[in-house]
Enzyme design. Sequence first.
Site, PDB file in Angstrom:
ATOM      1  N   LYS A 255      46.456 -47.414 -63.504  1.00  0.00           N
ATOM      2  CA  LYS A 255      45.726 -48.165 -62.346  1.00  0.00           C
ATOM      3  C   LYS A 255      44.306 -48.616 -62.881  1.00  0.00           C
ATOM      4  CE  LYS A 255      44.798 -50.212 -58.582  1.00  0.00           C
ATOM      5  NZ  LYS A 255      45.486 -51.401 -58.188  1.00  0.00           N
TER       6      LYS A 255
ATOM      7  N   LYS B 233      33.462 -50.006 -58.366  1.00  0.00           N
ATOM      8  CA  LYS B 233      33.894 -48.541 -58.274  1.00  0.00           C
ATOM      9  C   LYS B 233      35.148 -48.604 -59.308  1.00  0.00           C
ATOM     10  CE  LYS B 233      37.501 -47.650 -55.757  1.00  0.00           C
ATOM     11  NZ  LYS B 233      38.917 -47.178 -55.463  1.00  0.00           N
TER      12      LYS B 233
ATOM     13  N   THR C  82      42.927 -45.572 -55.307  1.00  0.00           N
ATOM     14  CA  THR C  82      42.490 -45.832 -56.753  1.00  0.00           C
ATOM     15  C   THR C  82      41.254 -44.761 -57.125  1.00  0.00           C
ATOM     16  OG1 THR C  82      43.024 -48.039 -56.754  1.00  0.00           O
ATOM     17  CG2 THR C  82      41.604 -47.432 -58.746  1.00  0.00           C
TER      18      THR C  82
HETATM   19  N1  LIG Z   1      42.359 -53.848 -51.275  1.00  0.00           N
HETATM   20  C1  LIG Z   1      43.252 -53.961 -52.290  1.00  0.00           C
HETATM   21  O1  LIG Z   1      43.349 -55.164 -52.817  1.00  0.00           O
HETATM   22  C2  LIG Z   1      43.710 -52.876 -53.076  1.00  0.00           C
HETATM   23  C3  LIG Z   1      44.762 -52.860 -53.723  1.00  0.00           C
HETATM   24  C4  LIG Z   1      45.104 -52.022 -54.574  1.00  0.00           C
HETATM   25  C5  LIG Z   1      44.507 -50.514 -54.624  1.00  0.00           C
HETATM   26  N2  LIG Z   1      43.513 -50.731 -53.532  1.00  0.00           N
HETATM   27  C6  LIG Z   1      42.851 -49.303 -53.451  1.00  0.00           C
HETATM   28  O2  LIG Z   1      43.495 -48.714 -52.361  1.00  0.00           O
HETATM   29  C7  LIG Z   1      42.332 -48.049 -51.838  1.00  0.00           C
HETATM   30  C8  LIG Z   1      41.987 -48.430 -50.308  1.00  0.00           C
HETATM   31  O3  LIG Z   1      41.686 -49.580 -50.399  1.00  0.00           O
HETATM   32  P1  LIG Z   1      41.372 -50.681 -49.147  1.00  0.00           P
HETATM   33  O4  LIG Z   1      41.316 -52.281 -49.253  1.00  0.00           O
HETATM   34  O5  LIG Z   1      42.296 -50.575 -47.838  1.00  0.00           O
HETATM   35  O6  LIG Z   1      40.155 -50.288 -48.612  1.00  0.00           O
HETATM   36  P2  LIG Z   1      39.202 -50.349 -47.013  1.00  0.00           P
HETATM   37  O7  LIG Z   1      39.948 -51.617 -46.077  1.00  0.00           O
HETATM   38  O8  LIG Z   1      37.809 -50.214 -47.123  1.00  0.00           O
HETATM   39  O9  LIG Z   1      39.762 -49.007 -46.365  1.00  0.00           O
HETATM   40  C9  LIG Z   1      39.096 -47.833 -46.825  1.00  0.00           C
HETATM   41  C10 LIG Z   1      39.741 -46.478 -46.122  1.00  0.00           C
HETATM   42  O10 LIG Z   1      39.090 -45.148 -46.357  1.00  0.00           O
HETATM   43  C11 LIG Z   1      38.464 -44.766 -45.117  1.00  0.00           C
HETATM   44  N3  LIG Z   1      37.219 -44.240 -45.638  1.00  0.00           N
HETATM   45  C12 LIG Z   1      36.327 -44.713 -46.481  1.00  0.00           C
HETATM   46  N4  LIG Z   1      35.302 -43.874 -46.559  1.00  0.00           N
HETATM   47  C13 LIG Z   1      35.672 -42.700 -46.039  1.00  0.00           C
HETATM   48  C14 LIG Z   1      35.211 -41.358 -45.949  1.00  0.00           C
HETATM   49  N5  LIG Z   1      33.645 -40.947 -46.581  1.00  0.00           N
HETATM   50  N6  LIG Z   1      36.021 -40.398 -45.224  1.00  0.00           N
HETATM   51  C15 LIG Z   1      37.070 -40.540 -44.548  1.00  0.00           C
HETATM   52  N7  LIG Z   1      37.330 -41.867 -44.791  1.00  0.00           N
HETATM   53  C16 LIG Z   1      37.053 -42.802 -45.382  1.00  0.00           C
HETATM   54  C17 LIG Z   1      38.220 -45.929 -44.137  1.00  0.00           C
HETATM   55  O11 LIG Z   1      38.075 -45.251 -42.964  1.00  0.00           O
HETATM   56  P3  LIG Z   1      37.409 -46.065 -41.826  1.00  0.00           P
HETATM   57  O12 LIG Z   1      38.546 -46.931 -41.218  1.00  0.00           O
HETATM   58  O13 LIG Z   1      36.822 -45.208 -40.779  1.00  0.00           O
HETATM   59  O14 LIG Z   1      36.212 -46.841 -42.475  1.00  0.00           O
HETATM   60  C18 LIG Z   1      39.496 -46.607 -44.506  1.00  0.00           C
HETATM   61  O15 LIG Z   1      40.529 -45.860 -43.981  1.00  0.00           O
HETATM   62  C19 LIG Z   1      40.900 -47.994 -52.585  1.00  0.00           C
HETATM   63  O16 LIG Z   1      41.031 -46.768 -53.339  1.00  0.00           O
HETATM   64  C20 LIG Z   1      41.238 -49.240 -53.265  1.00  0.00           C
HETATM   65  O17 LIG Z   1      40.651 -49.228 -54.565  1.00  0.00           O
HETATM   66  C21 LIG Z   1      42.975 -51.423 -53.020  1.00  0.00           C
END
Ligand SMILES: NC(=O)c1ccc[n+]([C@@H]2O[C@H](COP(=O)([O-])OP(=O)(O)OC[C@H]3O[C@@H](n4cnc5c(N)ncnc54)[C@H](OP(=O)(O)O)[C@@H]3O)[C@@H](O)[C@H]2O)c1
Length: 294
Positions: free
Chosen positions: A170, A239, A94
């Site tokens: 989204k 965010k 997102t």
């Molecule tokens: N969780 C939900 O319910 C959901 C649903 C729909 C969409 N989303 C969207 O999907 C995306 C991922 O969500 P998530 O829940 O999977 O997040 P998350 O668990 O916090 O994972 C974030 C990912 O991004 C990486 N990352 C963060 N900052 C970084 C940086 N500066 N450089 C390189 N890698 C970085 C992290 O790497 P590390 O492992 O090294 O920290 C990890 O692989 C987001 O945009 C979120 O808004 C989430």
Amino acid sequence: MQVGFIGLGNMGSAIARNLIKAGHAVTVYNRTLAKAEALKGEGAAVARRPAEAARGAVVITMLADDAAVEAAVFDADGILGALSSGAVHVSMSTISVALSQRLAAAHAKAGQTYVAAPVFGRPEAAAAAKLFIAAAGPAKAIATCQPLFDAIGQRTFVIAEEPVKATLVKLSGNFLIAAIIESLSEAVALTRKAGIDPKTYIEFLTNTLFAAPIFKTYGGLIAAEQYSPAGFAAPLGLKDVRLALAAAEAQQVPMPIASLVRDHLLTVIAQGGADLDWSALGQLAARNAGLPVK
Ligand SMILES: NC(=O)c1ccc[n+]([C@@H]2O[C@H](COP(=O)([O-])OP(=O)(O)OC[C@H]3O[C@@H](n4cnc5c(N)ncnc54)[C@H](OP(=O)(O)O)[C@@H]3O)[C@@H](O)[C@H]2O)c1
């Protein structure tokens, strides 16, 4: 299909796993290497740089935010310089409308294709391959990606040819979820303070006029005061509401409810709730009502 996958957080790990299960040859990259190594046993190849994951027909990014996606794409060892001409970058994170526009332009200039395919559904839905995908991009590229979408989701909705339109769908969807969490939080605080059992209350709502999944999921979490571990952490929610507000400001569309929810998410985080789920808006409403919180 040869596919790269960048970003193995709560969502990405589950999605990558389902791509492997469906028989695709997946090369994974993650900033924290251990999460990539964890998928080795399931058949993933592990890349040490984003560029190494961008050698197939498609590379998918599922990263936290704009900064993470910018780094994975535009850095010297990023995917823009590595992706072959005609290959596709599918962005599932997102992100902002502005970055989505920038990605579309940069990939087009490099002879590559950009598809925005953000997803609806929490990590449990990702693990069960039940995501909803809002996809936008050139029809040919969407057709190429369809087997990948089928492996991770229950349905793909093609929004438009311009990727930015899926990005906006989204953001508007997440604004709506945030607004519903806020309303549920206030309604539960009101009824709880009057001595009505929150679980009974949510049971009533979700079996009458409010039977949608969003009320069931978040009503259940708020009634149980179950804000940890976070499926979708409060900073990610903040965010998304901020990005919706930025898109709204760019188009001169006032969104007063989004402004209020932004402040409440900020309050949750400022009061030490950065690790909590964004449904911790329910805890804030309870605290504001003078109710004891877990
Ligand atoms: N969780 C939900 O319910 C959901 C649903 C729909 C969409 N989303 C969207 O999907 C995306 C991922 O969500 P998530 O829940 O999977 O997040 P998350 O668990 O916090 O994972 C974030 C990912 O991004 C990486 N990352 C963060 N900052 C970084 C940086 N500066 N450089 C390189 N890698 C970085 C992290 O790497 P590390 O492992 O090294 O920290 C990890 O692989 C987001 O945009 C979120 O808004 C989430």
